[in-house]
Design a protein around this motif. Structure first.
Motif, mmCIF file in Angstrom:
data_model
loop_
_atom_site.group_PDB
_atom_site.id
_atom_site.type_symbol
_atom_site.label_atom_id
_atom_site.label_comp_id
_atom_site.label_asym_id
_atom_site.label_seq_id
_atom_site.Cartn_x
_atom_site.Cartn_y
_atom_site.Cartn_z
ATOM 1 N N UNK A 11 0.898 -1.053 -0.039
ATOM 2 C CA UNK A 11 -0.050 -0.190 0.053
ATOM 3 C C UNK A 11 1.015 0.976 0.041
ATOM 4 N N UNK A 12 0.719 2.184 -0.975
ATOM 5 C CA UNK A 12 1.596 3.297 -1.003
ATOM 6 C C UNK A 12 1.110 4.319 0.082
ATOM 7 N N UNK A 13 2.212 4.810 0.826
ATOM 8 C CA UNK A 13 1.852 5.656 1.864
ATOM 9 C C UNK A 13 2.095 7.022 1.338
ATOM 10 N N UNK A 14 1.228 8.021 1.888
ATOM 11 C CA UNK A 14 1.168 9.459 1.742
ATOM 12 C C UNK A 14 1.367 10.003 3.077
ATOM 13 N N UNK A 62 5.721 3.005 -4.486
ATOM 14 C CA UNK A 62 5.790 4.061 -4.233
ATOM 15 C C UNK A 62 5.519 4.983 -2.933
ATOM 16 N N UNK A 63 6.169 5.697 -2.374
ATOM 17 C CA UNK A 63 5.749 6.558 -1.155
ATOM 18 C C UNK A 63 6.229 8.003 -1.214
ATOM 19 N N UNK A 64 5.426 8.764 -0.602
ATOM 20 C CA UNK A 64 5.515 10.101 -0.369
ATOM 21 C C UNK A 64 5.523 10.558 1.004
ATOM 22 N N UNK A 111 -1.191 14.048 -4.059
ATOM 23 C CA UNK A 111 -0.311 13.149 -3.752
ATOM 24 C C UNK A 111 -1.034 11.696 -3.849
ATOM 25 N N UNK A 112 -2.040 11.631 -3.611
ATOM 26 C CA UNK A 112 -2.646 10.238 -3.594
ATOM 27 C C UNK A 112 -2.687 9.861 -5.104
ATOM 28 N N UNK A 113 -2.862 10.838 -5.850
ATOM 29 C CA UNK A 113 -3.080 10.299 -7.146
ATOM 30 C C UNK A 113 -1.728 10.101 -8.129
ATOM 31 N N UNK A 114 -0.634 10.741 -7.405
ATOM 32 C CA UNK A 114 0.549 10.630 -7.941
ATOM 33 C C UNK A 114 1.431 9.528 -7.440
ATOM 34 N N UNK A 115 1.060 9.196 -6.058
ATOM 35 C CA UNK A 115 1.914 8.079 -5.442
ATOM 36 C C UNK A 115 1.763 6.707 -6.214
ATOM 37 N N UNK A 146 9.324 4.476 -5.599
ATOM 38 C CA UNK A 146 10.289 4.560 -4.814
ATOM 39 C C UNK A 146 9.700 5.732 -3.893
ATOM 40 N N UNK A 147 10.526 6.203 -2.623
ATOM 41 C CA UNK A 147 10.243 7.399 -1.904
ATOM 42 C C UNK A 147 10.578 8.616 -2.565
ATOM 43 N N UNK A 148 9.423 9.596 -2.557
ATOM 44 C CA UNK A 148 9.943 10.965 -2.834
ATOM 45 C C UNK A 148 9.401 11.832 -1.468
ATOM 46 N N UNK A 149 10.363 12.798 -1.422
ATOM 47 C CA UNK A 149 10.345 13.559 -0.015
ATOM 48 C C UNK A 149 10.023 14.887 -0.606
#
Length: 275
Positions: free
Chosen positions: A103-106, A130-132, A257-261, A266-269
């Protein structure tokens, strides 16, 4: 749009002020579906997340077991997302759990250390998930940070003041740390000393990032989230300030962010990296 074609989302920290705003934002969106709600506050367990947020019933009860709720976000052909607005003490484990479940975390919760962010980045990379991690979801704050980077080309002296409500657990704020990091990454030296300074009280000059940029944290009731970046030079002061008057200002960034993740591996900060 059918429910099967919407992005399934779990909100962790749904009873908090930000969590409730996210519920309302998702309820009014056409392509995102709330499938799970989690909170540690025992007084809200079993309540409908929509009614809790004040936007009407959504038939999503509030539970207190994150892992069982994460499963709900894996039962769609579209990648599920966990939005986390919880507490610094638990956010690291929350993010690891989400990644482990695919599950992709935002993440809007601040307080993660640089070491923890690096570790989560390695974990997300290995899992191709993916993670944001977003210290601030406000578009206005992104613009302030970009303006600060421009100003730093012409000013050698800078300090940061961040002001938040007195229920915020971490200090300095993640946004202030991110702003200082962005300025430091330019590779220049700030605030060259002119005198041998002495603090009568430890911390009077604020905390510093790399012994260069002081950050001053204020916590008072009546505040929401505010930040000033103050540049100084001979004969002039240049102040950049962002004020939040309502938490709804963060929701366009959260939905983005939900739509992009779901497209990341990978993780984006930082919000600026997905705009």
């Amino acid at each position: 749009m059918t429910n099967d074609s919407k992005i399934p989302v779990v909100i962790n920290g749904v009873a908090g002020k930000m969590g409730r705003e996210v519920v309302k934002a998702i309820a009014s969106s056409e392509d995102i579906l709330l499938v799970g709600a989690v909170d540690r506050n025992l007084s809200v367990l079993g309540q409908d997340a929509g009614e809790l947020a004040g936007c009407g019933p959504l038939e999503v009860p509030v539970l207190n077991d994150l892992q069982s709720v994460l499963v709900l976000a894996t039962q769609s052909k579209i990648q599920g997302v966990m939005v986390d607005f919880t507490h610094p003490d638990g956010v690291y484990e929350n993010v690891r759990s989400a990644i482990a479940y695919g599950v992709r975390p935002v993440v809007g919760t601040t307080g993660l250390s640089a070491t923890q962010i690096a570790d989560l980045g390695e974990f997300a990379e290995k899992a191709s998930t993916g993670a944001l991690i977003i210290p601030n979801f406000s578009i206005g704050m992104v613009l302030l940070q970009q303006a600060a980077l421009q100003a730093a080309q012409y000013f050698d002296h800078v300090e940061i003041i961040e002001l938040h409500h007195n229920q915020k657990a971490d200090a300095p704020s993640g946004t202030a740390i991110k702003t200082a990091e962005m300025l430091s990454n330019l590779g220049k030296k700030y605030n060259p000393p002119l005198v041998e300074a002495k603090e009568t009280f430890a911390g009077a000059r604020g905390a510093t990032l790399g012994d260069q940029i002081p950050i001053h944290s204020i916590r008072l009731p009546g505040l929401i989230a505010h930040q000033e970046v103050i540049f100084g030079a001979a004969g002039q002061i240049y102040t950049l300030r962002h004020d939040t008057s309502d938490r709804s200002c963060y929701m366009p960034g959260v939905l983005l962010a939900i739509r992009q993740v779901i497209n990341l591996k990978s993780l984006v900060y930082g919000l600026e990296n997905i705009l």
